[in-house]
Design a protein around this motif. Structure first.
Motif, PDB file in Angstrom:
ATOM      1  N   PRO A  49       0.837  -1.200   0.000  1.00 25.45           N
ATOM      2  CA  PRO A  49       0.000   0.000   0.000  1.00 25.45           C
ATOM      3  C   PRO A  49       0.874   1.253   0.000  1.00 25.45           C
ATOM      4  CG  PRO A  49      -0.646  -1.516   1.776  1.00 25.45           C
ATOM      5  CD  PRO A  49       0.627  -2.041   1.193  1.00 25.45           C
ATOM      6  N   ALA A  50       0.419   2.312  -0.673  1.00 25.35           N
ATOM      7  CA  ALA A  50       1.240   3.515  -0.775  1.00 25.35           C
ATOM      8  C   ALA A  50       0.374   4.764  -0.761  1.00 25.35           C
ATOM      9  CB  ALA A  50       2.081   3.472  -2.053  1.00 25.35           C
ATOM     10  N   THR A  51       0.834   5.766  -0.011  1.00 23.71           N
ATOM     11  CA  THR A  51       0.153   7.056   0.062  1.00 23.71           C
ATOM     12  C   THR A  51       1.153   8.153  -0.253  1.00 23.71           C
ATOM     13  OG1 THR A  51      -1.309   6.225   1.807  1.00 23.71           O
ATOM     14  CG2 THR A  51      -1.152   8.624   1.569  1.00 23.71           C
ATOM     15  N   TRP A  52       0.737   9.085  -1.102  1.00 25.64           N
ATOM     16  CA  TRP A  52       1.592  10.225  -1.468  1.00 25.64           C
ATOM     17  C   TRP A  52       0.923  11.524  -1.030  1.00 25.64           C
ATOM     18  CZ3 TRP A  52       0.350  13.908  -5.510  1.00 25.64           C
ATOM     19  CH2 TRP A  52       1.378  14.831  -5.763  1.00 25.64           C
ATOM     20  N   ILE A  53       1.695  12.386  -0.377  1.00 22.07           N
ATOM     21  CA  ILE A  53       1.229  13.715   0.021  1.00 22.07           C
ATOM     22  C   ILE A  53       1.853  14.724  -0.933  1.00 22.07           C
ATOM     23  CG2 ILE A  53       1.259  15.457   1.853  1.00 22.07           C
ATOM     24  CD1 ILE A  53       1.795  13.072   3.837  1.00 22.07           C
ATOM     25  N   GLY A  54       1.027  15.596  -1.525  1.00 17.77           N
ATOM     26  CA  GLY A  54       1.602  16.592  -2.426  1.00 17.77           C
ATOM     27  C   GLY A  54       0.633  17.706  -2.760  1.00 17.77           C
ATOM     28  N   HIS A  55       1.144  18.681  -3.496  1.00 19.94           N
ATOM     29  CA  HIS A  55       0.340  19.773  -4.029  1.00 19.94           C
ATOM     30  C   HIS A  55       0.270  19.624  -5.540  1.00 19.94           C
ATOM     31  CE1 HIS A  55       1.005  22.957  -0.614  1.00 19.94           C
ATOM     32  NE2 HIS A  55       0.448  21.843  -0.176  1.00 19.94           N
ATOM     33  N   ARG A  70      -4.602   7.153  -9.069  1.00 21.13           N
ATOM     34  CA  ARG A  70      -5.756   6.343  -8.651  1.00 21.13           C
ATOM     35  C   ARG A  70      -5.724   5.009  -9.391  1.00 21.13           C
ATOM     36  NH1 ARG A  70     -10.207   9.485 -10.185  1.00 21.13           N
ATOM     37  NH2 ARG A  70      -9.466  11.034  -8.706  1.00 21.13           N
ATOM     38  N   ALA A  71      -5.438   5.064 -10.674  1.00 25.42           N
ATOM     39  CA  ALA A  71      -5.387   3.829 -11.471  1.00 25.42           C
ATOM     40  C   ALA A  71      -4.305   2.884 -10.959  1.00 25.42           C
ATOM     41  CB  ALA A  71      -5.136   4.165 -12.941  1.00 25.42           C
ATOM     42  N   GLU A  72      -3.234   3.443 -10.415  1.00 25.34           N
ATOM     43  CA  GLU A  72      -2.143   2.628  -9.877  1.00 25.34           C
ATOM     44  C   GLU A  72      -2.414   2.177  -8.447  1.00 25.34           C
ATOM     45  OE1 GLU A  72       0.545   1.443 -11.377  1.00 25.34           O
ATOM     46  OE2 GLU A  72       0.020   2.357 -13.290  1.00 25.34           O
ATOM     47  N   GLY A  73      -3.486   2.696  -7.862  1.00 20.16           N
ATOM     48  CA  GLY A  73      -3.801   2.307  -6.484  1.00 20.16           C
ATOM     49  C   GLY A  73      -3.004   3.065  -5.441  1.00 20.16           C
ATOM     50  N   VAL A  74      -2.389   4.182  -5.842  1.00 18.46           N
ATOM     51  CA  VAL A  74      -1.671   5.026  -4.875  1.00 18.46           C
ATOM     52  C   VAL A  74      -2.658   6.040  -4.302  1.00 18.46           C
ATOM     53  CG1 VAL A  74       0.141   6.771  -4.596  1.00 18.46           C
ATOM     54  CG2 VAL A  74       0.548   4.773  -6.058  1.00 18.46           C
TER      55      VAL A  74
END
Ligand code: KDG
Length: 312
Positions: A49-55, A70-74
């Motif tokens: 599982p992966a979460t990215w924080i960004g602007h 979203r398509a990659e499940g991130v």
């Protein structure tokens, strides 16, 4: 846990498909990239599982990035910066073997990142926090965001990995060395190219550079020498690996692929040799395919194409 949590600046990429100077015009392809989202996608494809924080900006490029992640499940924890466009990388295929890159990032979404963007609950729930040196050089706000995320991770006992990712367009070597020092000191795992490690230590031999970096804090250090292979130095010992022999299509993103392979094995509880083996294989896929992340392998592909049988 939540798997990987990372934070960074992700930009659109406009890439010429014509092997000649851009000044004559070109056929162009549109994609996106960012060192941290490249790692997130790579790990996600390997089942983490992966979460990215960004602007991102208030524009169609941001819509593309959100849709693809979203398509990659991130999981994307994005704030829209109303005042800045999504950043841009312009990539000129000057010859078949030479790429030139222009960044349009210093006034783009991402430079407004700050400590306030870092969700403490999210970081504390992570299995791993991965950051790079890029945000350190993007301005005080982005640098504070990284520092804050690392502090929160350490306080919560979450391992921290750092890929130095020195970008000469953003900082001089001296500035970078100064900015990177505290981040290295706080890291559990550090990835450095041989050039970056030389910049920081003044040394040349990978084993010596790893030793010097250990002395600065991190128990696990990886020195990457591109086609000349890599060295993992960690509490279990020192392991060297050759790069996998592939037809080189595009080396950009290889470092992120390496980190993704390594960290996915680390989070899966595999031992040091399995970590560097997987890193080298995932990097091989990256080098042998076009784009900064598109060619990253799924877990099934890694099983099918074991050893030197990299898909190309
Ligand atoms: O490591 C590859 C990345 O660097 C690239 O995909 C985009 O973030 C990027 C950069 O700084 O070039």
């Amino acid at each position: 846990g939540l798997g990987l949590v990372t934070i960074g600046q992700t930009m659109a990429v406009i890439r010429s498909r014509t092997e000649r100077p851009l000044e004559h015009g070109a056929r162009l392809g549109l994609s996106f990239a960012g060192a941290e989202t490249n790692v997130a996608i790579g790990m996600r494809r390997l089942g983490i599982p992966a979460t990215w924080i960004g602007h991102l900006g208030p524009d169609a490029l941001a819509d593309m990035i959100r849709r693809e992640l979203r398509a990659e499940g991130v999981q994307a924890r994005v704030r829209v910066d109303p005042d800045r466009p999504t950043g841009l990388i312009l990539s000129e295929q000057r010859t078949s073997g030479t790429t030139r890159i222009w960044y349009y990032r210093k006034d783009a979404a991402g430079v407004g990142l700050s400590a306030a963007d870092v969700d403490g609950t999210l970081v504390a729930a992570a299995s791993l926090l991965h950051v790079t040196g890029i945000l350190l050089c993007l301005g005080p706000g982005p640098a504070e965001a990284v520092t804050h995320a690392v502090e929160l991770a350490r306080a919560a006992g979450v391992p921290v990995s750092v890929d130095l990712n020195y970008r000469s367009a953003l900082a001089t070597p001296e500035e970078f060395a100064q900015l990177a020092r505290p981040l290295i000191a706080a890291a559990d795992i550090v990835f450095a190219t041989a050039d970056e490690a030389a910049l920081l230590t003044g040394l040349q031999d990978p084993a010596d550079m790893a030793k010097a970096l250990h002395a600065a804090g991190p128990p696990t250090v990886v020195i990457k020498s591109g086609a000349d292979g890599s060295l993992l130095s960690c509490p279990d010992g020192r392991f060297r690996r050759d790069a996998i022999a592939v037809r080189v299509v595009d080396t950009v993103g290889a470092g992120d692929a390496f980190a993704a392979g390594f960290l996915a094995a680390f989070l899966a509880g595999h031992d040091a040799e399995q970590q560097i083996d997987q890193a080298v294989r995932v990097a091989g896929f990256s080098v042998a395919s076009d784009g900064d992340w598109e060619g990253l392998p799924s877990a099934a592909e890694l099983v099918l194409h074991s050893g030197k049988d990299v898909l190309r």
